[in-house]
Design a protein around this motif. Structure first.
Motif, mmCIF file in Angstrom:
data_model
loop_
_atom_site.group_PDB
_atom_site.id
_atom_site.type_symbol
_atom_site.label_atom_id
_atom_site.label_comp_id
_atom_site.label_asym_id
_atom_site.label_seq_id
_atom_site.Cartn_x
_atom_site.Cartn_y
_atom_site.Cartn_z
ATOM 1 N N ALA A 1 37.811 49.732 37.876
ATOM 2 C CA ALA A 1 38.787 50.743 37.252
ATOM 3 C C ALA A 1 38.462 52.185 37.297
ATOM 4 O O ALA A 1 37.433 52.309 37.874
ATOM 5 C CB ALA A 1 38.887 50.133 35.723
ATOM 6 N N PRO A 2 39.549 53.101 37.186
ATOM 7 C CA PRO A 2 39.385 54.382 37.521
ATOM 8 C C PRO A 2 38.547 55.002 36.148
ATOM 9 O O PRO A 2 37.848 56.287 36.232
ATOM 10 C CB PRO A 2 40.805 55.026 37.229
ATOM 11 N N SER A 3 38.177 54.302 35.131
ATOM 12 C CA SER A 3 37.172 54.935 33.931
ATOM 13 C C SER A 3 36.221 53.858 33.570
ATOM 14 O O SER A 3 36.605 52.600 33.481
ATOM 15 C CB SER A 3 38.124 55.568 32.829
ATOM 16 N N ALA A 4 35.366 54.224 32.689
ATOM 17 C CA ALA A 4 34.578 53.398 32.122
ATOM 18 C C ALA A 4 33.729 53.912 31.000
ATOM 19 O O ALA A 4 33.329 55.136 31.417
ATOM 20 C CB ALA A 4 33.740 52.535 32.911
ATOM 21 N N PRO A 5 33.073 53.204 29.888
ATOM 22 C CA PRO A 5 32.278 53.977 29.199
ATOM 23 C C PRO A 5 30.760 54.328 29.942
ATOM 24 O O PRO A 5 30.643 53.703 30.714
ATOM 25 C CB PRO A 5 31.675 52.889 28.088
ATOM 26 N N GLU A 6 30.129 55.584 29.528
ATOM 27 C CA GLU A 6 28.814 55.838 29.997
ATOM 28 C C GLU A 6 27.820 54.553 30.181
ATOM 29 O O GLU A 6 27.755 53.979 28.955
ATOM 30 C CB GLU A 6 28.514 57.045 29.475
ATOM 31 N N MET B 1 30.266 31.889 36.439
ATOM 32 C CA MET B 1 31.057 32.114 37.417
ATOM 33 C C MET B 1 30.970 33.862 37.470
ATOM 34 O O MET B 1 30.674 34.246 36.422
ATOM 35 C CB MET B 1 32.479 31.549 37.532
ATOM 36 N N ASN B 2 31.334 34.154 38.627
ATOM 37 C CA ASN B 2 31.486 35.926 38.749
ATOM 38 C C ASN B 2 32.826 36.217 38.733
ATOM 39 O O ASN B 2 33.443 35.768 39.873
ATOM 40 C CB ASN B 2 30.715 36.452 39.979
ATOM 41 N N ILE B 3 33.188 36.941 37.958
ATOM 42 C CA ILE B 3 34.647 37.255 37.906
ATOM 43 C C ILE B 3 34.888 38.981 38.162
ATOM 44 O O ILE B 3 34.115 39.715 37.501
ATOM 45 C CB ILE B 3 35.278 36.891 36.083
ATOM 46 N N GLY B 4 35.851 39.254 38.716
ATOM 47 C CA GLY B 4 36.263 40.576 38.972
ATOM 48 C C GLY B 4 37.559 40.935 38.292
ATOM 49 O O GLY B 4 38.642 40.298 38.703
ATOM 50 N N MET B 5 37.275 41.912 37.426
ATOM 51 C CA MET B 5 38.662 42.244 36.686
ATOM 52 C C MET B 5 39.032 43.591 37.297
ATOM 53 O O MET B 5 38.137 44.608 37.310
ATOM 54 C CB MET B 5 38.372 42.337 35.156
ATOM 55 N N PHE B 6 40.392 43.744 37.502
ATOM 56 C CA PHE B 6 41.076 44.853 38.205
ATOM 57 C C PHE B 6 41.997 45.446 37.373
ATOM 58 O O PHE B 6 42.918 44.942 36.813
ATOM 59 C CB PHE B 6 41.552 44.633 39.676
ATOM 60 N N SER B 7 41.835 46.836 37.100
ATOM 61 C CA SER B 7 42.740 47.469 36.123
ATOM 62 C C SER B 7 42.778 48.871 36.415
ATOM 63 O O SER B 7 41.804 49.626 36.788
ATOM 64 C CB SER B 7 42.382 47.195 34.476
ATOM 65 N N ASP B 8 44.213 49.402 36.103
ATOM 66 C CA ASP B 8 44.457 50.852 36.259
ATOM 67 C C ASP B 8 43.995 51.569 35.013
ATOM 68 O O ASP B 8 44.025 52.958 34.887
ATOM 69 C CB ASP B 8 45.752 51.186 36.330
ATOM 70 N N THR B 9 43.481 50.787 33.907
ATOM 71 C CA THR B 9 43.220 51.404 32.612
ATOM 72 C C THR B 9 41.877 50.499 31.985
ATOM 73 O O THR B 9 41.864 49.351 32.074
ATOM 74 C CB THR B 9 44.119 51.296 31.400
#
Length: 406
Positions: A39-44, A1-9
């Motif tokens: 999210a507002p950030s992620a690893p390069e 399945m395709n899951i969308g994870m939403f987070s402030d961190t």
């Protein structure tokens, strides 16, 4: 399945929420699913991530407030064919998750990672809400989704006391045990000047809600030339803690931010791990420390006591008593046989009970349960407008409303 994870961190930030998302993303992907993080950030160069526009949180610059375009997120969710929404915070990205739920008619799972009433001090005055208001907010958000995930039975009971009526499933986050078992400190001990010294270790945010001032008082009772207190992490209380340590001539090292991949090496510096937070929903660092072979001394509080239930490698203290805590640490540090026994039992406990693969299948079942129920019909913007009639939050949200929804 395709899951969308939403987070402030999210990574590269180091905290339990970011760790949980990254770990479940990895393990679900290994099982053939596609997991997209918004999210507002992620690893390069990390794949399947939408990094949204954000601004720094006023009182803590390392945290971000999303000012992302809702339309851009909706387009992303459509393009990637997301089938289930999984929110990890009830704030800015949580509101976006509600909007995706509403517009795309998707089921929504929410993990309640943080005991929000204990974090009210981060909302600047005059907007600081009452404890009751934050409990009401938590229940309000949780009652808009299909299923709520609580990390422990204690947190489930807490949410029910707030007024959450939707189904609550208990699902902790496990850890990659081998990663912490096999790590080596290398020349880190020499680099930090710890050779020939015993080390009391703490890992986590240097923040008020983590009760770090209590830990410092304990170390003051034990302070000696051949003992060092190492705090792995950073946070808003760092300067104050360092100033107190200088004044009292305590042998303290605060490492500052450490890359997530290097954290296992730092656990190998310690002889014993300490933790005094009373606001945890789970406390992943405790499991990481045990997997690394460290005996753990901790206050027996809320989510922590559930996580360490049956663990013979940890000593849980009933009361916030400096003398008792210090006495326990001294006994471990001066008794190699006791330390080795606690270390062995702690590693056995984590390997048996907390390997992450045990929990991934349960998470899949929760997603399927939500998909089978189908999307709950909501009007997210109308519900948020209704909620912010609460006097102290009204002004705060009215200032942010345009940015939240545009």
């Amino acid at each position: 399945m395709n899951i969308g994870m939403f987070s402030d961190t999210y990574a590269p930030q180091i905290n339990g929420v970011a760790t949980s998302i990254r770990l479940y993303k990895k393990k679900l992907t290994e099982r053939g699913h596609r997991v997209f993080v918004v999210a507002p950030s992620a690893p390069e160069n990390e794949k399947d991530v939408l990094v949204v526009r954000s601004i720094p949180f006023p009182s803590e610059r390392q945290h971000r407030i999303s000012i992302a375009s809702t339309r851009k997120i909706l387009d992303f969710a459509k393009k990637e064919g997301i089938q289930v929404v999984h929110s990890h915070s009830p704030f800015f990205m949580g509101f976006k998750a509600l909007k995706v739920q509403e517009e795309l008619k998707l089921p929504h799972v929410h993990t309640y990672h943080t005991l929000l009433p204990e974090y009210r001090h981060y909302i600047p005055k005059p907007f600081t809400p009452s404890k009751k208001m934050v409990e009401h907010f938590s229940a309000w958000f949780c009652n808009l989704v299909n299923i709520v995930i609580a990390p422990t039975e204690d947190i489930k009971a807490e949410l029910e006391s707030y007024g959450v009526k939707r189904p609550i499933r208990v699902l902790p986050t496990g850890i990659e045990v081998e990663k912490f078992e096999s790590a080596e400190a290398g020349d880190l001990k020499k680099k930090l000047g710890l050779e020939g010294k015993k080390v009391i270790l703490y890992a986590g945010r240097i923040a008020r809600e983590k009760n770090v001032d209590f830990l410092l008082k304990i170390f003051e009772r034990l302070n000696s030339p051949d003992l060092c207190f190492v705090m792995v992490g950073d946070g808003p209380e760092r300067k104050e803690i360092e100033e107190i340590a200088r004044e009292k001539k305590l042998n303290l090292i605060i490492t500052g931010y450490v890359d997530h991949e290097k954290i296992p090496e730092y656990y190998k510096l310690g002889d014993v791990f300490v933790f005094a937070s009373k606001t945890e929903t789970q406390g992943l660092v405790l499991l990481e420390a045990l997997a690394s072979g460290l005996p753990v001394v901790v206050l027996k509080w809320k989510g922590v006591k559930d996580v360490l239930k049956g663990c013979e490698g940890a000593i849980l203290l009933e009361e916030e008593n400096e003398m008792a805590f210090a006495r326990t640490l001294r006994e471990i540090l001066t008794n190699p046989n006791l330390r080795d026994e606690l270390s062995r039992k702690g590693k056995e406990f984590v390997k048996k009970e907390w390997a992450v693969d045990r929990f991934v299948e349960k998470l899949e079942e929760i997603y399927m349960e939500a998909i089978e129920e189908g999307p709950l019909e909501i009007s997210a913007s109308l519900m948020i407008k209704e909620f912010v009639k609460f006097e102290k939050l009204k002004t705060f949200f009215s200032k942010l409303e345009e940015r939240i929804w545009r």
